[in-house]
Design a protein around this motif. Structure first.
Motif, mmCIF file in Angstrom:
data_model
loop_
_atom_site.group_PDB
_atom_site.id
_atom_site.type_symbol
_atom_site.label_atom_id
_atom_site.label_comp_id
_atom_site.label_asym_id
_atom_site.label_seq_id
_atom_site.Cartn_x
_atom_site.Cartn_y
_atom_site.Cartn_z
ATOM 1 N N HIS A 387 17.028 116.316 61.436
ATOM 2 C CA HIS A 387 17.085 115.042 61.688
ATOM 3 C C HIS A 387 18.313 114.623 60.936
ATOM 4 O O HIS A 387 18.713 113.785 61.320
ATOM 5 C CB HIS A 387 16.224 114.081 61.331
ATOM 6 N N TYR A 416 10.275 122.116 71.232
ATOM 7 C CA TYR A 416 10.880 120.582 70.094
ATOM 8 C C TYR A 416 12.201 121.069 69.620
ATOM 9 O O TYR A 416 12.790 119.881 69.036
ATOM 10 C CB TYR A 416 9.254 120.081 69.334
ATOM 11 N N ARG A 418 13.861 123.244 69.649
ATOM 12 C CA ARG A 418 15.215 123.375 70.007
ATOM 13 C C ARG A 418 15.811 122.592 70.680
ATOM 14 O O ARG A 418 17.428 122.646 70.254
ATOM 15 C CB ARG A 418 14.765 124.325 71.617
ATOM 16 N N ARG A 419 15.447 121.337 71.023
ATOM 17 C CA ARG A 419 15.920 119.604 71.772
ATOM 18 C C ARG A 419 16.497 119.269 70.271
ATOM 19 O O ARG A 419 17.240 118.974 70.884
ATOM 20 C CB ARG A 419 14.363 119.222 72.045
ATOM 21 N N GLU A 420 15.307 119.067 69.172
ATOM 22 C CA GLU A 420 16.314 118.155 68.354
ATOM 23 C C GLU A 420 17.478 118.736 67.992
ATOM 24 O O GLU A 420 18.237 118.355 66.871
ATOM 25 C CB GLU A 420 15.359 118.832 67.158
ATOM 26 N N LEU A 422 19.992 120.876 69.335
ATOM 27 C CA LEU A 422 20.308 120.525 70.529
ATOM 28 C C LEU A 422 21.558 119.168 70.198
ATOM 29 O O LEU A 422 22.250 118.494 69.903
ATOM 30 C CB LEU A 422 20.467 120.517 71.737
ATOM 31 N N HIS A 423 20.042 117.967 70.188
ATOM 32 C CA HIS A 423 20.451 116.343 70.423
ATOM 33 C C HIS A 423 21.052 116.181 69.027
ATOM 34 O O HIS A 423 21.949 115.410 68.953
ATOM 35 C CB HIS A 423 19.382 115.553 69.461
ATOM 36 N N SER A 424 20.736 117.127 67.613
ATOM 37 C CA SER A 424 21.529 116.781 66.414
ATOM 38 C C SER A 424 22.522 117.321 66.772
ATOM 39 O O SER A 424 23.919 116.826 65.781
ATOM 40 C CB SER A 424 21.011 117.176 65.329
#
Lengths: 599, 855
Positions: A387, A416, A418-420, A422-424
């Protein structure tokens, strides 16, 4: 002090090995008359800096350039490419030549492959229609001595190529390198391997022995008694932890490349003009040899002690009258001053980082993950790092450590994070995640983790470690004993048999072979157990201990090398150890090989 | 002493040197009359080729009018024969090369080459068109070459029969045929090319490739010449019957000898005093120190200080050797040589040399006479030389009993001297065993020990296998500890060639049985030979036994065993070989068939993928589609989309994002085809959505800074630009969690140092992750005052303590820590404070201490 280490004290005759390599390179240059532009791929250039001085290349009429995408300027009509057999490098070379011919430049091109010609590379040259314009040769550099007891195969990408791409070229290379060593130092009678790649290398090595036998008649006792092969895959925990030895920490914070670090000259007491200074680090530096393997905490003490004693001597000098021999003594000590200053500068630089709360927090977290008792704390910590968009490699290191000790993460957490991620960090890292998954480093949990059992059985967590006077290898990570070195210790002393059950919990098969080349010597075969129980049988003629060669496939860290040196110096260790590895790694450089550079 | 005397009795003396002429063989051939035939005999005890001489008129007995070319060994046993049907007119020259290839040159300049079995080697070569129109008259051979002269007095040469190319030497410009011709071999000339010496009138012409030199030799016309072995000397027979030994550059006459005595008086009368003497039919060197001249019935040996005559009642041929000359007649083969010094020292009549006494002592010893001891005592001090001489003399003998006796004498003497190298006798015995074995008339290679040493054992073995004496060759190489591979390999290949009727299985068995005798032998080479002989199946079976994959795999490919090649290459672990096979199949087979072959072979498949990923992208897609690896196609598409972004055409905000999004969406669809890739499918979908949104943002903000940044970065950029609505939109669109949102927004506000907005944000609602982000952001930005706004709000006293510590407020930190009742924390904080201060001050002081003046 030079970057090329002295090898006088090496337990094997490594200087002849290096001289041979140097000769190979110079022969290439000698055979091409006149001035030439020597274009070296950058990675190989680094390796060459451990073998031959650039000045020597210049003496042979070579103007040295690094290979990259941009065409280079030169007045030479002869261009000599010295490159590893890598496909992507071929494309660069082709574009250079096309560029030359589009400008109507007529040049003689030579290409020398290290360590040997490769069909696939030549295929690209053919497809690009430049093959016929080139004189092709090879330069068999398979292994390079980095220091008295460390050899490198210079295969930075081996781990990723094997596990992600399925390209096992490096395994053949390693076997060939060992086989070549056997031609110089005798057939190695005991081979123990753990891990898929290691077992394969042992297998290829045996094939090579059949195809091209090392003659054993003229060799009384082989210099290397035991070969231990171990896959990095078997222990991915250790490289992900922050190394706490002096040399390990230097690597973690400054990155040691080809036996030297490059730092701001101002740190080394130079002027503050932003210039970089190259500091060679090898055992030719006596002080470094003394402190490289110590825990950094203790290194500070040692340096302080040295400085204090110098100070004392200096005061004595100014106050009392000395005899000539005392003066001489003092001057001799004074000669070690530059070394002390150098390491004090470096240590001070390191300590600015190690005293930061973030550094300590990170060590704390590594420890918590390795102890594997508080899943949630670790998970939240990593989540927060993502984050906060902390540097990707820092995140990946802990993530790998976390996944490996838990044999993967439960699907929910896995998806979860993995998604965070990619988003970051961006969607280009889909490929990075896929690489990590293929390599088994960041995966979905399928079964219960074996880590707690392994950790306990091998006593990897050691509570009280005495960093000043260590009695166990765990000092290198201040409380964690590297799994790899624990295994090697067992393998050397007792072979795999006593820890068979445990080995099954670690990835990959294992093998143990006795190779008989020297049929005349029966003392090894006829007395079972003799090899382990007495030290006598391990002495070569002049009373030195015989050697065990420990080969890491996929990389070794400096901390592990230190731990192995510690083992080697232990009472009751039957062999002196030397280490060979595809390359020298740390958590960052390892994680970095899996990051797809797309964007 | 009688035996000793009889040995020397057969010697001839020439001034102070002795010569002997032991008989080597009774010729085994029948009805061969040298005078009717052209004969070529190879040196080093080599074979003899015989063919009826078509330049002579001879009477035919009960034989065919067709001529037969026959090859015999030195003992006259026939090895092979061939009916001569070659066109091209008369056979002018015939000789053996160093490789024991028989070269025959006919009148029209055609060069026929045969091996020892009289099978053609290579194709027929011509000496050139000029030789065709003007017939070849004379040929002079040397080791591996020949010089021909034609009717137009042009000179041609072939330098090396291994690469038979004819070239013409410089024009001689002469009008009469030269009296005689000789050559100096290329290896002895300055230029490295052959030099031809022509005797024309009073002159000698030296012809080379690029010029002719005329040498005035003040000795009158030379009728016959012979160049010595090392090309330093030249023997010349002059018109007035003198034999001159000169240096080969004609600068100096070493000595001369007048041969008039051999001319029969009536011939002298015939010719008259002013006409020239009859030149010898043959002139040859006998070793390095004498020259042989042969006229009908008389063989004259001339050396410094004298000459020796031998009379023959049958024709003979002189075969020069390095240490003497063999004399071949219709019935016997002899070896004329100077008696070696060691032999002389023992057997010379009345010799009192130590060696002679030692030899004598053995005699006495055998007769149990005490004189043995007396002899030994006489020579005590020089015993080692005596032993050495006996051993050496043994090596020089052709008679086995004589060898044995000399060796015994050596061995007897050796027992009395301590320092003598004992291996000498063993070595000599070994050498003699080999020599005696090949001297056997069945083998017929009668080498002297010098010849054997010059020839080398490996060449000897090569010659043995060429004459099909494989067993002996094998035994000898085994006995001498040499590599047996050559022998077995030759045998195996020959066996395959000659066994066309034997079924593969049986032949394989026979071959393997022998091949396994030799470790490391190349099965691939034998297999390649089998393949060449049209026995592909046998080749496949043989190559199976080849341990070296690097040899095995290419051969398997060449005999079409692609599957096996792929398997072997994979097993070997040598990826280069796998690539070799993959490229081979790729080139030869249609794509689908190729895909099918590698699909189940993991290594081949992976290597192909790596190559194709780097170089043949589209083809790789076809492969993945054909094998149903849709996700891999999807990853390729994603990679392509990134490459599009990188291409210089795609400047930010350009409409090129359209194709990119299409590629990503295609990837999304492919991912969603399989259950296992739900995550990737979702991610690709989001990626496409993000790109669209970023593009819109770039259009609305007119700032090309959004495309290809991550979702988090996009949110931060929006906030930094003050576009909170857009930030919120991204947040909701991608369901960004509150936790992450707080971190992002706090950090973004701290970046632009908007502390008021930050405070407002902190009060919006109770932050889901507490106030730590606020504290961290302010501390990192070094805003102590701002940080203090949030530190008291931290829930956990430990966090509070550490936060205070970080901004250097020791007292507050200690208070908070004690509030947490955490002794350990307290201690640690104390330590960090202490260490921080101490660490830097310690180092600073250390450094100061070390800056000595001048150090």
């Amino acid at each position: 002090m030079a970057q090329i280490p002295k090898l006088d004290n090496a337990p094997l005759n490594l200087s002849s090995l290096r001289d041979q390599s140097r000769k190979e390179i110079l022969t290439i240059l000698k055979n091409i008359r006149g001035n030439k532009c020597l274009v070296v791929d950058p990675k190989l250039g680094g390796s060459l800096s451990l073998i031959v001085q650039t000045s020597l290349l210049k003496e042979h009429g070579a103007e040295v350039r690094h290979l990259n995408a941009d065409p280079f300027q030169t007045d030479c009509t002869k261009v000599v490419y010295l490159v590893r057999s890598q496909l992507d490098l071929m494309k660069l070379i082709c574009s250079h030549i096309h560029n030359d011919s589009s400008k109507g430049l007529q040049r003689e091109y030579y290409i020398y492959f290290v360590p040997r010609r490769a069909v696939a590379c030549e295929k690209i040259l053919e497809e690009e229609k430049v093959h016929h314009m080139m004189t092709i040769g090879e330069c068999p550099l398979y292994v390079i001595p980095c220091d008295e007891d460390v050899l490198s195969f210079e295969l930075d990408l081996a781990y990723k190529e094997c596990l992600v791409d399925g390209d096992t070229t490096s395994l053949w290379h390693i076997a060939k390198a060992i086989h070549k060593l056997e031609f110089s130092f005798g057939l190695i009678p005991n081979v123990r391997a753990k891990g898929k790649s290691s077992v394969r290398v042992a297998d290829i090595l045996d094939r090579m022995q059949v195809e091209e036998p090392v003659s054993t008649s003229d060799m009384v006792v082989p210099e290397i008694n035991t070969l231990i092969l171990i896959d990095r895959e078997v222990d991915m925990v250790t490289p992900m932890c922050t190394q706490l030895t002096y040399e390990g920490l230097l690597d973690e914070l400054l990155r040691i490349n080809n036996g030297a670090v490059e730092i701001d000259a101002s740190i080394m007491g130079g002027p503050q003009d932003g210039k970089k200074a190259k500091v060679p680090l090898n055992s030719s530096d006596k002080l470094f040899k003394e402190i490289r393997d110590l825990n950094f905490e203790f290194v500070v003490q040692v340096l302080r002690q040295k400085a204090t004693s110098m100070k004392q001597d200096y005061t004595d000098m100014t106050t009392t009258s000395q005899t000539v021999s005392e003066l001489k003594d003092f001057v001799r000590k004074l000669n070690s001053l530059p070394e002390i200053t150098r390491h004090i500068n470096l240590a001070q630089h390191l300590s600015t980082s190690t005293s930061k709360p973030s550094f300590l927090a990170r060590l704390d977290m590594e420890h918590t993950i390795v102890e594997a008792e508080s899943f949630d704390i670790c998970f939240v910590y990593i989540e927060e790092m993502i984050h906060k968009q902390e540097p990707l490699l820092n995140v990946l290191r802990l993530l790998i450590l976390f996944s490996v000790t838990n044999s993967g993460l439960p699907k929910r957490n896995f998806d979860y994070l993995r998604r965070e991620l990619l988003h970051s960090y961006g969607f280009e890292h889909m490929a990075t995640l896929s690489n990590l998954e293929k390599a088994g480093l960041f995966i979905k949990q399928e079964s219960k983790s074996n880590w707690p059992i392994i950790k306990n059985d091998l006593q990897l967590i050691v509570e009280d470690t005495n960093t000043a006077n260590p009695i166990d290898i765990s000092y290198v990570f201040s409380g964690y004993a590297p799994l790899s070195v624990r295994l090697i210790d067992k393998a050397i002393r007792h072979g795999w048999r006593p820890i068979k059950q445990l080995l099954k919990l670690l990835p990959g098969p294992h093998s143990e072979t006795k190779r008989s080349g020297f049929a005349s010597n029966t003392s090894f075969d006829s007395l079972p157990g003799a090899a382990y129980s007495t030290n006598k049988s391990h002495r070569v003629g002049d009373g030195r201990r015989s050697l065990a060669l420990v080969v890491f496939i996929g990389g070794v860290t400096y901390a592990e090398i230190s731990a192995l040196r510690f083992l080697s110096s232990q009472e009751g260790m039957p062999h002196e150890l030397i280490v060979a590895s595809t390359n020298i790694v740390n958590g960052h450089s390892m994680a970095d090989t899996f990051v797809e550079k797309l964007g | 002493m009688s035996a000793t005397v009889s040995v020397a009795a057969e010697w001839q003396i020439l001034f102070d040197r002795f010569y002997r002429k032991p008989e080597l063989y009774q010729m085994q051939w029948k009805h061969v009359d040298l005078s009717r035939n052209k004969v070529a005999a190879a040196p080093f005890g080599g074979p003899i080729a015989v063919i009826r001489d078509d330049s002579k008129i001879v009477q035919l007995y009960a034989e065919s009018a067709l001529r037969k070319l026959r090859v015999f060994n030195s003992a006259g046993l026939q090895l092979s024969e061939l009916i001569w049907r070659n066109p091209g007119g008369r056979l002018i020259g015939m000789s053996w090369t160093d490789e024991q290839t028989l070269v025959c040159i006919t009148q029209d300049g055609s060069v026929y080459m045969y091996n020892i079995d009289l099978e053609s080697v290579g194709s027929v070569v011509s000496m050139g068109h000029d030789c065709f129109t003007n017939s070849v008259v004379e040929c002079v051979f040397w080791g591996n070459g020949v010089v021909c002269i034609n009717e137009a007095f042009q000179v041609f040469c072939i330098q090396d029969f291994r690469n038979p190319v004819s070239c013409q030497l410089a024009e001689t410009g002469i009008e009469d045929f030269p009296l005689c011709v000789a050559v100096i071999e290329p290896q002895y000339t300055m230029s490295g090319n052959v030099e031809v010496l022509l005797s024309v009138g009073d002159q000698i012409l030296m012809v080379e490739e690029d010029g002719v030199q005329r040498l005035d030799v003040d000795v009158g016309p030379i009728q016959k010449m012979a160049v010595s072995q090392n090309a330093k000397l030249l023997a010349a027979f002059t018109h007035d019957g003198r034999l001159l030994i000169m240096t080969s550059d004609f600068s100096e006459i070493v000595f001369e000898h007048t041969c008039e005595s051999v001319l029969p008086p009536e011939q002298l009368d015939w010719c008259g005093m002013d006409s020239s003497a009859l030149p010898p039919e043959q002139l040859a060197w006998c070793g390095m120190d004498s020259v042989l001249l042969y006229w009908d019935d008389v063989l004259l040996m001339v050396g410094i200080g004298g000459s020796v005559q031998y009379f023959y009642d049958e024709p003979l041929i002189i075969i020069p050797e390095c240490d003497g000359a063999r004399i071949l007649s219709n019935t016997i083969m002899e070896f004329l040589q100077r008696v070696p010094d060691s032999t002389v020292s023992i057997f010379k009549i009345g010799s009192t040399e130590p060696a002679a006494l030692l030899y004598d002592a053995l005699d006495h010893f055998d007769q149990r006479s005490a004189k043995a001891d007396e002899n030994l005592r006489l020579i005590r001090s020089s015993l080692p030389e005596a032993v050495e001489a006996c051993i050496d003399a043994a090596g020089q003998e052709f008679s086995i009993s004589q060898q044995r006796k000399l060796l015994r004498a050596g061995s007897y003497g050796q027992a009395f001297c301590s320092q003598f190298q004992r291996v000498r006798i063993q070595e000599m015995s070994k050498t003699l065993r080999v020599l005696n074995a090949v001297r056997n008339q069945e083998i017929g290679i009668c080498l002297s020990i010098q010849q054997y040493k010059l020839l080398t054992p490996s060449v000897l073995i090569g010659r043995l296998i060429n004459t099909h004496h494989h067993l002996l060759a094998l035994r000898i190489s085994e006995y001498l500890g040499m590599d047996q591979e050559v022998v077995i390999m030759h045998w195996a290949c020959l066996k395959i060639t000659t066994s066309s009727a034997i079924p593969d299985i049986n032949l394989l068995e026979t071959l393997l049985e022998k091949l396994k005798l030799c470790k490391g032998i190349s099965y691939a080479a034998v297999a390649a030979h089998a393949d060449k002989n049209g026995r592909r199946k046998l080749a496949a079976m043989l190559v199976e036994n080849e341990p070296r994959s690097s040899k095995q795999v290419p051969l398997l490919l060449s005999i079409g065993e692609e599957d096996a090649a792929l398997m072997k290459a994979t097993e070997s672990g040598d990826t280069d070989l796998v690539y070799l096979v993959v490229f081979h199949i790729w080139q030869k087979r249609p794509a689908l068939e190729f895909f099918g072959m590698i699909r189940t072979r993991q290594l081949a498949r992976d290597l192909f993928s790596n190559y194709a990923r780097c170089y043949r992208h589209e083809f790789l897609k076809d492969f993945f589609l054909s094998s149903g690896q849709l996700q891999d196609v999807a990853f390729l598409l994603l990679k392509e989309s990134w490459e599009l972004a990188k291409s210089p055409m795609a400047s930010k905000g350009a409409p090129l994002h359209g194709p990119r999004i299409k590629l990503i969406e295609k990837a999304h669809n492919l991912f969603s085809e399989t259950k296992e890739h739900v995550f990737e499918s979702k991610a690709a979908e989001e990626h496409a959505k993000l790109l669209r949104m970023q593009h819109e943002l770039e259009v609305t903000t007119k700032q090309p800074i959004f495309v290809d940044s991550s979702i988090s970065d996009t949110i931060r950029t929006c906030i930094v630009l003050g576009n909170h609505r857009a930030a919120l939109k991204v947040k909701t669109e991608f369901k960004v969690s509150e936790k992450r949102w707080y971190w992002l927004k706090v950090f973004a506000l701290a970046t632009i140092r908007d502390w008021d907005a930050l405070e407002k944000f902190s009060k919006e609602k109770r932050p889901p992750i507490g106030y730590r982000p606020f504290v961290e952001a302010c501390t990192d930005a070094d805003e102590k005052g701002e940080a203090l706004k949030y530190i008291p709000k931290l829930a956990d006293p430990r966090e509070k303590a550490e936060a205070y510590a970080r901004i250097g407020m020791a007292k507050e930190a200690a208070d908070a820590a004690s509030q947490a009742k955490d002794g350990e924390l307290l201690a640690r904080l104390k330590l960090t404070f202490a260490q921080n201060a101490a660490a830097s001050s310690i180092f600073d002081t250390l450094r100061d201490r070390l800056s000595f003046p001048g150090a």
